[in-house]
Design a protein around this motif. Sequence first.
Motif, PDB file in Angstrom:
ATOM      1  N   GLU A   1       7.072  -8.838   1.574  1.00 48.34           N
ATOM      2  CA  GLU A   1       7.065  -7.588   2.336  1.00 48.34           C
ATOM      3  C   GLU A   1       7.268  -6.428   1.361  1.00 48.34           C
ATOM      4  N   ARG A   2       6.286  -5.548   1.284  1.00 46.13           N
ATOM      5  CA  ARG A   2       6.277  -4.477   0.293  1.00 46.13           C
ATOM      6  C   ARG A   2       6.979  -3.227   0.809  1.00 46.13           C
ATOM      7  N   GLY A   3       7.400  -2.387  -0.137  1.00 47.35           N
ATOM      8  CA  GLY A   3       7.943  -1.080   0.195  1.00 47.35           C
ATOM      9  C   GLY A   3       9.285  -1.116   0.904  1.00 47.35           C
ATOM     10  N   LEU A   4      10.060  -2.179   0.707  1.00 44.66           N
ATOM     11  CA  LEU A   4      11.380  -2.304   1.326  1.00 44.66           C
ATOM     12  C   LEU A   4      12.441  -2.309   0.226  1.00 44.66           C
ATOM     13  N   ARG A   5      13.274  -1.276   0.204  1.00 45.53           N
ATOM     14  CA  ARG A   5      14.266  -1.109  -0.868  1.00 45.53           C
ATOM     15  C   ARG A   5      15.674  -1.354  -0.331  1.00 45.53           C
ATOM     16  N   LEU A   6      16.412  -2.200  -1.041  1.00 45.00           N
ATOM     17  CA  LEU A   6      17.802  -2.462  -0.693  1.00 45.00           C
ATOM     18  C   LEU A   6      18.662  -1.269  -1.078  1.00 45.00           C
TER      19      LEU A   6
ATOM     20  N   VAL B   1      15.402 -10.769  -2.695  1.00 43.21           N
ATOM     21  CA  VAL B   1      15.090  -9.388  -3.043  1.00 43.21           C
ATOM     22  C   VAL B   1      14.356  -9.388  -4.383  1.00 43.21           C
ATOM     23  N   GLY B   2      13.078  -9.038  -4.366  1.00 37.48           N
ATOM     24  CA  GLY B   2      12.261  -9.030  -5.577  1.00 37.48           C
ATOM     25  C   GLY B   2      11.128 -10.032  -5.471  1.00 37.48           C
TER      26      GLY B   2
ATOM     27  N   ARG C   1      10.652  -3.581  -3.437  1.00 38.25           N
ATOM     28  CA  ARG C   1      10.673  -2.120  -3.240  1.00 38.25           C
ATOM     29  C   ARG C   1       9.349  -1.449  -3.562  1.00 38.25           C
ATOM     30  N   SER C   2       8.505  -2.092  -4.376  1.00 39.06           N
ATOM     31  CA  SER C   2       7.230  -1.482  -4.731  1.00 39.06           C
ATOM     32  C   SER C   2       6.284  -1.494  -3.537  1.00 39.06           C
ATOM     33  N   PRO C   3       5.599  -0.379  -3.268  1.00 35.39           N
ATOM     34  CA  PRO C   3       4.691  -0.338  -2.116  1.00 35.39           C
ATOM     35  C   PRO C   3       3.404  -1.123  -2.324  1.00 35.39           C
TER      36      PRO C   3
END
Length: 510
Positions: A127-132, A9-10, A34-36
């Motif tokens: 993989e962008r735009g994916l937030r835990l 993650v990150g 998490r950043s798009p």
Amino acid sequence: MTDVDVLVVGGGPTGLTLACELARRGVTFRVIDRSPEFHHQSRGKGIQPRSLEVFDDLGVVQDFLDAGASEMPARIHMDRRFIAELHLLAGARSRPDVPYPTLVLLPQWRTEQILRARLAELGGHVERGLRLTGLKQSDSQVVAQLATGEVIHASYLVGCDGGGSAVREAAGITFPGLVSETEHYLLGDVEVDGLPRDGSYVWYAADESSVGLALLPGTSAWQFGLTVRPGEEGAGQEPSLELFQRLFAQRTGRTDVRLHNATWLSRFSYKVRLADRYRAGRVFIAGDAAHVHPIAGGLGMNTGIQDAYNLGWKLALAVRGQAPHSLLDTYERERRPVAESVLKTSGAGMTALFSTKPLMTFLRDWIILPLMRNPAVTRAIVSKTSQLSVNYRDSELSVGDKGKVRPGDRAPDSPCRHPVTGERSRLFDLFRGPHFTLLQFDAVVPGLAECLDRLHGNDIRVYQLESGPPSRRYGAGRGTLVLVRPDGYVAVRTRSGDAVVDYLKTILVA
């Protein structure tokens, strides 16, 4: 049943380094961020020598050397008066044991770009735009919940998601430390008219204010940095180019210098924080998720890169069933003391450079800065922050005899003849890759290489070195055996082949 071996993650420097490590070891993984979009911000802008050695092992060090710069004079002013030009990075020359002797300056977005390209070569991507949003774990897996509704099952999860880590919070890991309520920094990337593009600049003032402009190699931009305290203009205000320009003119007296074309404007507090632990079951944290540093020397980013380098090979062995899970406990035991030491170093550096208390002012102006004009002193300072002296001598993974290079020390480079081809080579060429390396100095232990090959195959490579530079560099006499870990640290120093075999039995499943 898991979807992947490791969920990272990150997608910053720490996460990318870890992903490259896992990819070249054949571990299945995903990297989410998490950043798009990929950012274009300077942030941490220096790669320390030990991190360059990590990138040498990953096969991308030349990309960093080509993209960055190591010659950058710093012009120091006090109360608008020029007092010194320091050449902290000048004059350092590569040595047989240290091929990358000094910091390389380049913006963080470029560092990440190089690492993403290497990851792509190894078959991975971010993989962008994916937030835990949450996680659960059992004895056999971690279940990660994403904001999109997707659920990922992984054998292990590593949080490389920065100081505000969602992984750390979800895992219940506390993050004690100091967060200043009285001072913060304005930081941004701007273009500058009116200053020569051949160095960086710092202005200090008696009222404890400071402002700096650091040239960003390979770009048209500079990193702007400025301290703000309560009651001063800029306190509580949102960063803007107009604010940066106004404060710059007030503090430097330079109305002839124009800031323009800002691509990043930010503010942050002075923070010194260290996680109470780096592991919660099958969840790990690394980089800024585990430790947050002042902005001295890029030490936070570099420490994170080396966290990933330490953890990667251990995770790979664990998920492949080639090592006991207790090996993963050595990650925290080896890396947390390093972060603790770096926090003290970077904090002291900030105090020495920015404090205007009478004693510190005297020390800086009359002792520190005059000394720093001496090339020998500046080389010593750069060496101190290079992280080449980081060691794991107290680790349970460091065993055997003491010597010039001890178990737990970084394994130094040296010119050598390649034991197989006879061509000119380097020890780093022998170390490069995801394997252990056993060096036999001047004498071969009969049957040892065959035994290790039978037990561990490609996980270890054995080389015989004749008398010459490597034996002198390691202080190794005839019959000395030096086992080097996959992350370039000495694991065992001995004269007993049985000691090497027994050691590897505790690390590698035959």
